[in-house]
Scaffold this motif. Structure first.
Motif, mmCIF file in Angstrom:
data_model
loop_
_atom_site.group_PDB
_atom_site.id
_atom_site.type_symbol
_atom_site.label_atom_id
_atom_site.label_comp_id
_atom_site.label_asym_id
_atom_site.label_seq_id
_atom_site.Cartn_x
_atom_site.Cartn_y
_atom_site.Cartn_z
ATOM 1 N N ARG A 6 -5.828 2.432 -16.453
ATOM 2 C CA ARG A 6 -5.784 1.216 -15.656
ATOM 3 C C ARG A 6 -6.155 1.442 -14.194
ATOM 4 N NH1 ARG A 6 -3.566 -2.622 -18.845
ATOM 5 N NH2 ARG A 6 -3.091 -4.071 -17.145
ATOM 6 N N GLY A 7 -6.388 2.706 -13.812
ATOM 7 C CA GLY A 7 -6.820 3.004 -12.461
ATOM 8 C C GLY A 7 -5.797 2.653 -11.399
ATOM 9 N N LEU A 8 -4.518 2.892 -11.689
ATOM 10 C CA LEU A 8 -3.474 2.499 -10.756
ATOM 11 C C LEU A 8 -3.557 3.276 -9.444
ATOM 12 C CD1 LEU A 8 -0.411 2.178 -13.170
ATOM 13 C CD2 LEU A 8 -2.028 0.412 -12.440
ATOM 14 N N GLY A 9 -4.020 4.515 -9.494
ATOM 15 C CA GLY A 9 -4.104 5.322 -8.279
ATOM 16 C C GLY A 9 -5.133 4.830 -7.292
ATOM 17 N N LEU A 10 -6.084 4.028 -7.757
ATOM 18 C CA LEU A 10 -7.124 3.474 -6.879
ATOM 19 C C LEU A 10 -6.956 1.978 -6.646
ATOM 20 C CD1 LEU A 10 -10.309 5.306 -8.273
ATOM 21 C CD2 LEU A 10 -8.929 5.920 -6.272
ATOM 22 N N GLY A 11 -5.887 1.405 -7.183
ATOM 23 C CA GLY A 11 -5.711 -0.037 -7.110
ATOM 24 C C GLY A 11 -5.182 -0.514 -5.764
ATOM 25 N N GLY A 12 -5.336 -1.816 -5.540
ATOM 26 C CA GLY A 12 -4.687 -2.447 -4.409
ATOM 27 C C GLY A 12 -3.251 -2.763 -4.762
ATOM 28 N N LEU A 13 -2.381 -2.842 -3.749
ATOM 29 C CA LEU A 13 -0.964 -3.047 -4.012
ATOM 30 C C LEU A 13 -0.415 -4.197 -3.178
ATOM 31 C CD1 LEU A 13 1.257 -1.548 -5.759
ATOM 32 C CD2 LEU A 13 2.101 -0.666 -3.574
ATOM 33 N N ALA A 14 0.435 -4.989 -3.808
ATOM 34 C CA ALA A 14 1.115 -6.087 -3.115
ATOM 35 C C ALA A 14 2.574 -6.104 -3.522
ATOM 36 C CB ALA A 14 0.465 -7.426 -3.446
ATOM 37 N N LEU A 15 3.428 -6.488 -2.580
ATOM 38 C CA LEU A 15 4.828 -6.764 -2.882
ATOM 39 C C LEU A 15 4.937 -8.163 -3.461
ATOM 40 C CD1 LEU A 15 6.665 -5.429 0.287
ATOM 41 C CD2 LEU A 15 7.115 -4.680 -2.058
ATOM 42 N N VAL A 16 5.791 -8.330 -4.445
ATOM 43 C CA VAL A 16 6.009 -9.634 -5.062
ATOM 44 C C VAL A 16 7.400 -10.117 -4.685
ATOM 45 C CG1 VAL A 16 6.142 -10.916 -7.219
ATOM 46 C CG2 VAL A 16 4.497 -9.041 -6.986
ATOM 47 N N GLY A 17 7.494 -11.343 -4.194
ATOM 48 C CA GLY A 17 8.784 -11.926 -3.857
ATOM 49 C C GLY A 17 9.000 -11.984 -2.366
ATOM 50 N N ASP A 18 10.171 -12.457 -1.972
ATOM 51 C CA ASP A 18 10.547 -12.628 -0.571
ATOM 52 C C ASP A 18 10.923 -11.272 0.012
ATOM 53 O OD1 ASP A 18 11.414 -13.375 1.873
ATOM 54 O OD2 ASP A 18 13.175 -14.490 1.187
ATOM 55 N N THR A 49 3.450 -13.189 -2.711
ATOM 56 C CA THR A 49 3.055 -11.789 -2.597
ATOM 57 C C THR A 49 2.730 -11.443 -1.148
ATOM 58 O OG1 THR A 49 0.711 -12.236 -3.000
ATOM 59 C CG2 THR A 49 2.084 -11.761 -4.927
ATOM 60 N N THR A 50 2.870 -10.174 -0.842
ATOM 61 C CA THR A 50 2.507 -9.638 0.470
ATOM 62 C C THR A 50 1.623 -8.422 0.242
ATOM 63 O OG1 THR A 50 4.638 -10.324 1.386
ATOM 64 C CG2 THR A 50 3.369 -8.701 2.646
ATOM 65 N N ASP A 51 0.368 -8.499 0.653
ATOM 66 C CA ASP A 51 -0.551 -7.385 0.448
ATOM 67 C C ASP A 51 -0.127 -6.179 1.284
ATOM 68 O OD1 ASP A 51 -2.100 -8.834 -1.301
ATOM 69 O OD2 ASP A 51 -3.535 -9.490 0.228
ATOM 70 N N LEU A 52 -0.155 -5.012 0.642
ATOM 71 C CA LEU A 52 0.198 -3.768 1.320
ATOM 72 C C LEU A 52 -0.979 -2.826 1.475
ATOM 73 C CD1 LEU A 52 3.579 -2.807 -0.421
ATOM 74 C CD2 LEU A 52 3.236 -4.094 1.696
ATOM 75 N N HIS A 53 -1.912 -2.895 0.528
ATOM 76 C CA HIS A 53 -2.959 -1.878 0.483
ATOM 77 C C HIS A 53 -4.145 -2.416 -0.294
ATOM 78 C CE1 HIS A 53 -4.830 2.088 -0.174
ATOM 79 N NE2 HIS A 53 -4.850 1.815 -1.470
ATOM 80 N N ALA A 54 -5.349 -2.241 0.257
ATOM 81 C CA ALA A 54 -6.568 -2.657 -0.435
ATOM 82 C C ALA A 54 -7.026 -1.569 -1.401
ATOM 83 C CB ALA A 54 -7.664 -2.956 0.571
ATOM 84 N N ALA A 55 -7.666 -1.988 -2.481
ATOM 85 C CA ALA A 55 -8.116 -1.034 -3.495
ATOM 86 C C ALA A 55 -9.154 -0.078 -2.930
ATOM 87 C CB ALA A 55 -8.683 -1.784 -4.691
ATOM 88 N N ASP A 56 -9.160 1.148 -3.452
ATOM 89 C CA ASP A 56 -10.185 2.130 -3.135
ATOM 90 C C ASP A 56 -11.397 1.894 -4.037
ATOM 91 O OD1 ASP A 56 -8.584 3.303 -1.278
ATOM 92 O OD2 ASP A 56 -8.425 5.245 -2.275
ATOM 93 N N PRO A 57 -12.575 2.351 -3.611
ATOM 94 C CA PRO A 57 -13.753 2.247 -4.482
ATOM 95 C C PRO A 57 -13.528 2.984 -5.798
ATOM 96 C CG PRO A 57 -14.409 2.797 -2.237
ATOM 97 C CD PRO A 57 -12.913 2.915 -2.283
ATOM 98 N N ALA A 58 -14.101 2.463 -6.850
ATOM 99 C CA ALA A 58 -13.917 3.060 -8.177
ATOM 100 C C ALA A 58 -14.491 4.471 -8.264
ATOM 101 C CB ALA A 58 -14.558 2.171 -9.238
ATOM 102 N N THR A 75 9.559 -5.481 -7.014
ATOM 103 C CA THR A 75 8.452 -5.921 -7.858
ATOM 104 C C THR A 75 7.146 -5.744 -7.105
ATOM 105 O OG1 THR A 75 9.893 -7.564 -8.895
ATOM 106 C CG2 THR A 75 7.532 -7.802 -9.245
ATOM 107 N N LEU A 76 6.198 -5.082 -7.743
ATOM 108 C CA LEU A 76 4.907 -4.776 -7.138
ATOM 109 C C LEU A 76 3.786 -5.231 -8.059
ATOM 110 C CD1 LEU A 76 5.717 -1.082 -6.129
ATOM 111 C CD2 LEU A 76 5.669 -3.029 -4.571
ATOM 112 N N HIS A 77 2.645 -5.524 -7.454
ATOM 113 C CA HIS A 77 1.444 -5.878 -8.219
ATOM 114 C C HIS A 77 0.347 -4.899 -7.851
ATOM 115 C CE1 HIS A 77 -2.361 -8.421 -8.624
ATOM 116 N NE2 HIS A 77 -1.970 -8.144 -9.850
ATOM 117 N N ASN A 78 -0.113 -4.130 -8.837
ATOM 118 C CA ASN A 78 -1.209 -3.182 -8.640
ATOM 119 C C ASN A 78 -2.445 -3.746 -9.323
ATOM 120 O OD1 ASN A 78 -3.041 -0.926 -8.914
ATOM 121 N ND2 ASN A 78 -1.316 0.468 -8.576
#
Length: 573
Positions: free
Chosen positions: A490-502, A6-15, A519-522
């Motif tokens: 699931r709070g996807l709009g405030l979640g952190g995001l990572a790319l999955v894979g190469d 995974t490659t992190d793209l964005h940190a989660a926002d406060p709830a 492929t993304l991980h929220n």
């Protein structure tokens, strides 16, 4: 996810982030939403009668295209009075009733503000025409003397966004040929002079007028165009607004001076309770430049037109998502995703055109036609991908029904000034503005009780009407309802995001695994609901990872449970 790269793209926002950081906002085009009085044009009472649809859909707020008093030369983007409702749409009392009902339903209201230009019927411009060169009245607009001994040549070579010259010469009160005024759009839309403090004071007053009536914010039209470069230097290129090309070169787009104006506006909004917001329509590139509009003391949101413009290819989507999040994170702002609006070909049709071709400004019957089935399949996948991304998102009316562009609209009906100023060379935007279909078997598909409709609806709209999709498993309407509910849960709009894979390859060859599937991980709100997002743009079906559980899919999976081409899924981990 520990066994996946995974490659992190964005940190989660406060709830407990403010509502606008992850809001889903729905654009209503007033003349095409619902007609309450049967004259064939949508109006505020009609809109109010259909607000339940949006509450059930699950959006957070509504953005209304202009309903101010206007001669309607450019569908209301030529405003003659910023403090009144055009009789075509109703009255101020109707606006107040709409606001009250929307707030009862938990829906916030965003109104369109048009500050770059007014109508030529605005009292200020009429006063300027009657005044002398150099007068205070003319200083509110961009009046200039012409070139040449007799002043018969325009002050410079600027072109209108709608085609033709950006200057029109007036006749002075004494009947002699006079000065020229600038209009980056239609000749009926003279540009304000934003170097004039009187103009700035007037618009701050307009902001307060609507904030005092209870609106929750403003979408700002042509936000990148208010300030023109000193001296108005030549610009020999064609003028486009709904494109990010040439913004770095243009002497009238994205000038640094616009930011001072918006800092002052932000101060006005911050005086009011309830997290009132501004969203910028700023067609600006690159992402780092666009992010300047959403610094902490300016706009809350700015449309992410890079996502709208991105070709249906993994490498392009990956790049725009990565760059957008990085640029906005650098100023602490959310990304604000969008796929369609009243100015562009609907994405259910646009994505049915060959990948990589320039986005057309409208489609007519004589143009190559989109693949309707392919376009809708990709549109559903693109929308599900967008709604899984952190930040806010805007939906355009009817996209939840999968409405296509009206690509066979007879030219007789066209009203877009782009079509008329280019003698039909540019088809224009009428095809995406066709009235909504509510009921298949009702007059005008339920838009108007009389059957009147300011633009005719294509036959395909009957089967796509809201009453044909409500409660029908697999329909586009039910897909949107499910997606918005899950996004909120699931709070996807405030979640952190990572790319999955190469992600090291930049190839656009869809035959390689890396570029066939995004492929993304929220992480979801507070990391409580990790969600895997898989968008398959390749030619071969792909499997869900072991241990994941399907939550939602933009289309049916294969018989053996694989994700087919042009399909996006959400899965729980």
């Amino acid at each position: 996810m520990t066994d996946l790269q995974t490659t992190d793209l964005h940190a989660a926002d406060p709830a407990d982030s403010p509502w606008w950081r992850d809001a889903v906002i729905y654009q209503v085009y007033p003349r095409s939403w619902a007609d309450g009085d049967g004259d064939g044009v949508g109006d505020l009472p009609g809109i109010t009668s259909r607000l339940g649809h949006l509450a059930e859909l699950g959006v957070d707020a509504i953005w209304f295209s202009p309903f101010f008093r206007s001669p309607q030369k450019d569908a209301g983007y030529d405003v003659s009075d910023y403090r009144d409702i055009d009789p075509l749409f109703g009255t101020l009392a109707d606006a107040d009733a709409l606001l009250a009902r929307a707030h009862e339903l938990g829906l916030r209201i965003i109104v369109d503000l048009v500050p770059n230009h007014s109508s030529d019927q605005h009292a200020w411009f009429q006063e300027a025409l009657a005044a002398a060169p150099g007068s205070e009245a003319r200083e509110r607009y961009m009046f200039r003397d012409g070139l040449g001994a007799d002043g018969s040549t325009p002050p410079n070579d600027w072109r209108s966004v709608f085609g033709g010259p950006a200057w029109t010469r007036i006749t002075e009160p004494d009947g002699t040929p006079g000065q020229w005024y600038l209009h980056l759009f239609d000749s009926s839309q003279p540009d304000f002079n934003w170097q004039n403090p009187v103009v700035r004071e007037e618009f701050e007053s307009v902001l307060r007028f609507w904030l005092d009536r209870g609106v929750d914010g403003f979408r700002v039209d042509v936000a990148h165009g208010l300030i023109k470069k000193e001296g108005l230097p030549p610009f020999p290129l064609e003028t486009e607004m709904i494109s990010q090309d040439n913004t770095a070169l243009s002497p009238f787009w994205d000038q640094d001076g616009v930011h001072e104006i918006y800092r002052a506006w932000r101060s006005v909004l911050d005086e009011y309770e309830g997290d009132r917001i501004m969203c910028a329509e700023a067609w600006v590139a690159p992402a780092e430049r666009a992010a300047r509009y959403v610094r902490p003391d300016e706009f809350h949101q700015a449309f992410n037109f890079g996502y709208l413009e991105a070709p249906w290819r993994v490498a392009d989507l990956r790049t725009v998502i990565t760059d957008s999040l990085s640029a906005n994170d650098s100023v602490g702002a959310p990304a604000t995703w969008v796929l369609s609006n009243h100015d562009v070909v609907r994405h259910a049709s646009r994505l049915g055109l060959p990948v990589g071709q320039k986005r057309p400004n409208g489609i007519s019957a004589s143009d190559p036609q989109p693949d309707a089935e392919l376009g809708l399949r990709r549109a559903r996948a693109a929308s599900l991908l967008m709604l899984a991304l952190p930040g806010g998102a805007y939906l355009y009316q009817g996209e939840e029904l999968g409405l296509p562009e009206h690509t066979a609209l007879d030219h007789h009906y066209r009203e877009d000034p782009t079509f008329h100023r280019t003698s039909g060379t540019e088809v224009g935007r009428d095809g995406c503005r066709v009235p909504m279909p509510w009921e298949r078997d009702a007059p005008a598909y339920g838009f108007s009780a009389t059957g009147a409709s300011w633009l005719p609806q294509p036959p395909a709209y009957g089967d796509l009407a809201a009453d044909q999709q409500a409660g029908v498993a697999g329909s586009t309407l039910e897909l949107y309802r499910a997606a918005l509910a899950l996004r909120d849960e699931r709070g996807l709009g405030l979640g952190g995001l990572a790319l999955v894979g190469d992600t090291t390859t930049d190839s656009t060859d869809a035959d390689t695994a890396e570029d066939a599937v995004l492929t993304l991980h929220n992480t979801g709100r507070g990391g409580e609901h990790p969600t895997l997002v898989i968008a398959n743009l390749g030619t071969e079906p792909v499997a869900l990872p072991e241990g994941s559980a399907l939550l939602l899919a933009s289309g049916p999976l294969t018989d053996d449970g694989l994700v087919p081409t042009d399909t996006t899924i959400w899965a729980a981990l």
